[in-house]
Design a protein around this motif. Sequence first.
Motif, PDB file in Angstrom:
ATOM      1  N   LEU A   1     -31.810  23.732  -4.945  1.00 20.27           N
ATOM      2  CA  LEU A   1     -31.717  22.706  -5.985  1.00 20.27           C
ATOM      3  C   LEU A   1     -30.674  21.651  -5.656  1.00 20.27           C
ATOM      4  CD1 LEU A   1     -32.212  24.761  -9.275  1.00 20.27           C
ATOM      5  CD2 LEU A   1     -33.874  23.460  -7.953  1.00 20.27           C
ATOM      6  N   ASP A   2     -29.726  21.974  -4.788  1.00 16.75           N
ATOM      7  CA  ASP A   2     -28.796  20.946  -4.320  1.00 16.75           C
ATOM      8  C   ASP A   2     -29.536  19.864  -3.552  1.00 16.75           C
ATOM      9  OD1 ASP A   2     -26.563  22.224  -5.388  1.00 16.75           O
ATOM     10  OD2 ASP A   2     -26.319  23.485  -3.607  1.00 16.75           O
TER      11      ASP A   2
ATOM     12  N   LEU B   1     -40.192  19.636 -10.232  1.00 14.11           N
ATOM     13  CA  LEU B   1     -39.661  20.151  -8.965  1.00 14.11           C
ATOM     14  C   LEU B   1     -38.474  21.074  -9.196  1.00 14.11           C
ATOM     15  CD1 LEU B   1     -39.882  16.909  -6.788  1.00 14.11           C
ATOM     16  CD2 LEU B   1     -41.343  18.939  -6.652  1.00 14.11           C
ATOM     17  N   THR B   2     -37.623  20.755 -10.180  1.00 12.64           N
ATOM     18  CA  THR B   2     -36.454  21.585 -10.454  1.00 12.64           C
ATOM     19  C   THR B   2     -36.863  22.982 -10.897  1.00 12.64           C
ATOM     20  OG1 THR B   2     -35.119  19.663 -11.048  1.00 12.64           O
ATOM     21  CG2 THR B   2     -34.360  21.786 -11.842  1.00 12.64           C
ATOM     22  N   MET B   3     -37.937  23.059 -11.681  1.00 14.64           N
ATOM     23  CA  MET B   3     -38.406  24.367 -12.136  1.00 14.64           C
ATOM     24  C   MET B   3     -39.252  25.072 -11.081  1.00 14.64           C
ATOM     25  SD  MET B   3     -39.272  23.824 -16.185  1.00 14.64           S
ATOM     26  CE  MET B   3     -39.984  22.197 -16.117  1.00 14.64           C
ATOM     27  N   ALA B   4     -39.998  24.291 -10.309  1.00 16.00           N
ATOM     28  CA  ALA B   4     -40.952  24.889  -9.372  1.00 16.00           C
ATOM     29  C   ALA B   4     -40.293  25.406  -8.099  1.00 16.00           C
ATOM     30  CB  ALA B   4     -42.033  23.875  -9.006  1.00 16.00           C
ATOM     31  N   LEU B   5     -39.285  24.715  -7.594  1.00  9.01           N
ATOM     32  CA  LEU B   5     -38.736  25.088  -6.285  1.00  9.01           C
ATOM     33  C   LEU B   5     -38.156  26.501  -6.249  1.00  9.01           C
ATOM     34  CD1 LEU B   5     -37.145  21.819  -4.839  1.00  9.01           C
ATOM     35  CD2 LEU B   5     -39.486  22.668  -4.723  1.00  9.01           C
ATOM     36  N   PRO B   6     -37.382  26.931  -7.265  1.00  5.34           N
ATOM     37  CA  PRO B   6     -36.907  28.320  -7.218  1.00  5.34           C
ATOM     38  C   PRO B   6     -38.048  29.340  -7.263  1.00  5.34           C
ATOM     39  CG  PRO B   6     -35.597  27.037  -8.760  1.00  5.34           C
ATOM     40  CD  PRO B   6     -36.777  26.193  -8.377  1.00  5.34           C
ATOM     41  N   VAL B   7     -39.112  29.007  -8.016  1.00  2.30           N
ATOM     42  CA  VAL B   7     -40.249  29.919  -8.083  1.00  2.30           C
ATOM     43  C   VAL B   7     -40.945  29.994  -6.720  1.00  2.30           C
ATOM     44  CG1 VAL B   7     -42.484  30.361  -9.173  1.00  2.30           C
ATOM     45  CG2 VAL B   7     -40.571  29.523 -10.550  1.00  2.30           C
TER      46      VAL B   7
ATOM     47  N   GLU C   1     -51.200  31.118  -8.703  1.00  2.00           N
ATOM     48  CA  GLU C   1     -51.104  29.659  -8.612  1.00  2.00           C
ATOM     49  C   GLU C   1     -51.402  28.977  -9.944  1.00  2.00           C
ATOM     50  OE1 GLU C   1     -53.835  26.461  -6.424  1.00  2.00           O
ATOM     51  OE2 GLU C   1     -52.675  27.652  -5.000  1.00  2.00           O
ATOM     52  N   SER C   2     -52.499  29.356 -10.586  1.00  2.00           N
ATOM     53  CA  SER C   2     -52.853  28.694 -11.842  1.00  2.00           C
ATOM     54  C   SER C   2     -51.861  29.044 -12.947  1.00  2.00           C
ATOM     55  CB  SER C   2     -54.278  29.076 -12.267  1.00  2.00           C
ATOM     56  OG  SER C   2     -54.388  30.466 -12.493  1.00  2.00           O
ATOM     57  N   ASN C   3     -51.337  30.264 -12.921  1.00  2.00           N
ATOM     58  CA  ASN C   3     -50.343  30.673 -13.911  1.00  2.00           C
ATOM     59  C   ASN C   3     -49.092  29.804 -13.809  1.00  2.00           C
ATOM     60  OD1 ASN C   3     -49.463  32.459 -16.008  1.00  2.00           O
ATOM     61  ND2 ASN C   3     -48.172  33.512 -14.525  1.00  2.00           N
ATOM     62  N   VAL C   4     -48.649  29.562 -12.587  1.00  2.00           N
ATOM     63  CA  VAL C   4     -47.451  28.754 -12.374  1.00  2.00           C
ATOM     64  C   VAL C   4     -47.698  27.308 -12.783  1.00  2.00           C
ATOM     65  CG1 VAL C   4     -45.896  27.829 -10.609  1.00  2.00           C
ATOM     66  CG2 VAL C   4     -46.524  30.252 -10.570  1.00  2.00           C
ATOM     67  N   THR C   5     -48.819  26.726 -12.351  1.00  2.00           N
ATOM     68  CA  THR C   5     -49.078  25.322 -12.673  1.00  2.00           C
ATOM     69  C   THR C   5     -49.303  25.129 -14.174  1.00  2.00           C
ATOM     70  OG1 THR C   5     -51.425  25.637 -12.116  1.00  2.00           O
ATOM     71  CG2 THR C   5     -49.996  24.717 -10.414  1.00  2.00           C
ATOM     72  N   ASN C   6     -49.988  26.065 -14.824  1.00  2.00           N
ATOM     73  CA  ASN C   6     -50.199  25.944 -16.267  1.00  2.00           C
ATOM     74  C   ASN C   6     -48.886  26.052 -17.024  1.00  2.00           C
ATOM     75  OD1 ASN C   6     -52.967  25.651 -15.976  1.00  2.00           O
ATOM     76  ND2 ASN C   6     -53.396  27.831 -16.263  1.00  2.00           N
TER      77      ASN C   6
ATOM     78  N   VAL D   1     -37.404  30.474 -18.284  1.00  2.00           N
ATOM     79  CA  VAL D   1     -37.080  30.103 -16.905  1.00  2.00           C
ATOM     80  C   VAL D   1     -36.460  28.714 -16.875  1.00  2.00           C
ATOM     81  CG1 VAL D   1     -38.022  29.663 -14.617  1.00  2.00           C
ATOM     82  CG2 VAL D   1     -38.902  31.559 -15.964  1.00  2.00           C
ATOM     83  N   ALA D   2     -37.071  27.781 -17.614  1.00  2.00           N
ATOM     84  CA  ALA D   2     -36.545  26.419 -17.645  1.00  2.00           C
ATOM     85  C   ALA D   2     -35.154  26.390 -18.270  1.00  2.00           C
ATOM     86  CB  ALA D   2     -37.490  25.508 -18.419  1.00  2.00           C
ATOM     87  N   GLY D   3     -34.935  27.255 -19.251  1.00  2.00           N
ATOM     88  CA  GLY D   3     -33.606  27.328 -19.838  1.00  2.00           C
ATOM     89  C   GLY D   3     -32.573  27.753 -18.813  1.00  2.00           C
TER      90      GLY D   3
END
Length: 212
Positions: free
Chosen positions: A5-6, A35-41, A103-108, A188-190
Amino acid sequence: MSGILDLLNSDLGKTIISGVSNQTGQPADKTSSVLTMALPVLMGAMKRNASTPEGAAGLMGALSSKHDGSILDNLGGLFSGGVDQSVMDDGAGILGHVLGSSESNVTNALSQKTGMSSESVMQILKIAAPIIMGYLGKQSRQNNVSNSNGIGDLLGGLLGGGTGAPQQQTLIESLLDGDGDGSILDDVAGMVLGGSQKKGGLGGLLGGLFGK
């Protein structure tokens, strides 16, 4: 080592966010949120995949050949005039391999959290995936990673090291493994976007989420 995230807060990250935003026609702030939420996942999924000898060998092979980091040397060229379809296809392949049936779970889930359509989220991830693989390839060369243990440690380092609470690990694992409605991304976003920096920094919080 800087966490993943850096990267988004660096000049390179700002170029990536701006380029992806322009390519997809989505606001820069929403693109950054995705991107901030997706990259760690994505990194967590890669780390999990690399925990098997076959998965580690496959990732090492990709990093030593196609995804060696050279894509980062000409991001201006990548984004000028539109991202080439071959890059999008490569991104789709990376996402399919890394996330599999999740994949669909993450994108949804990302769609629900950001208010962006799942199609737009997927477009952002398709562009970002080859760039992130290139970043990982460059880091692996700089750190002389040559085996499966090394790639696992590298991914752990990019996720920040440290320890995470069991329930936080469960949230990410549920997002990767489950086929629920994705509402857990609120939590997760929190963790990622909220006040988590108070205790050991963002990297410390995320670092232990994927290690077992």
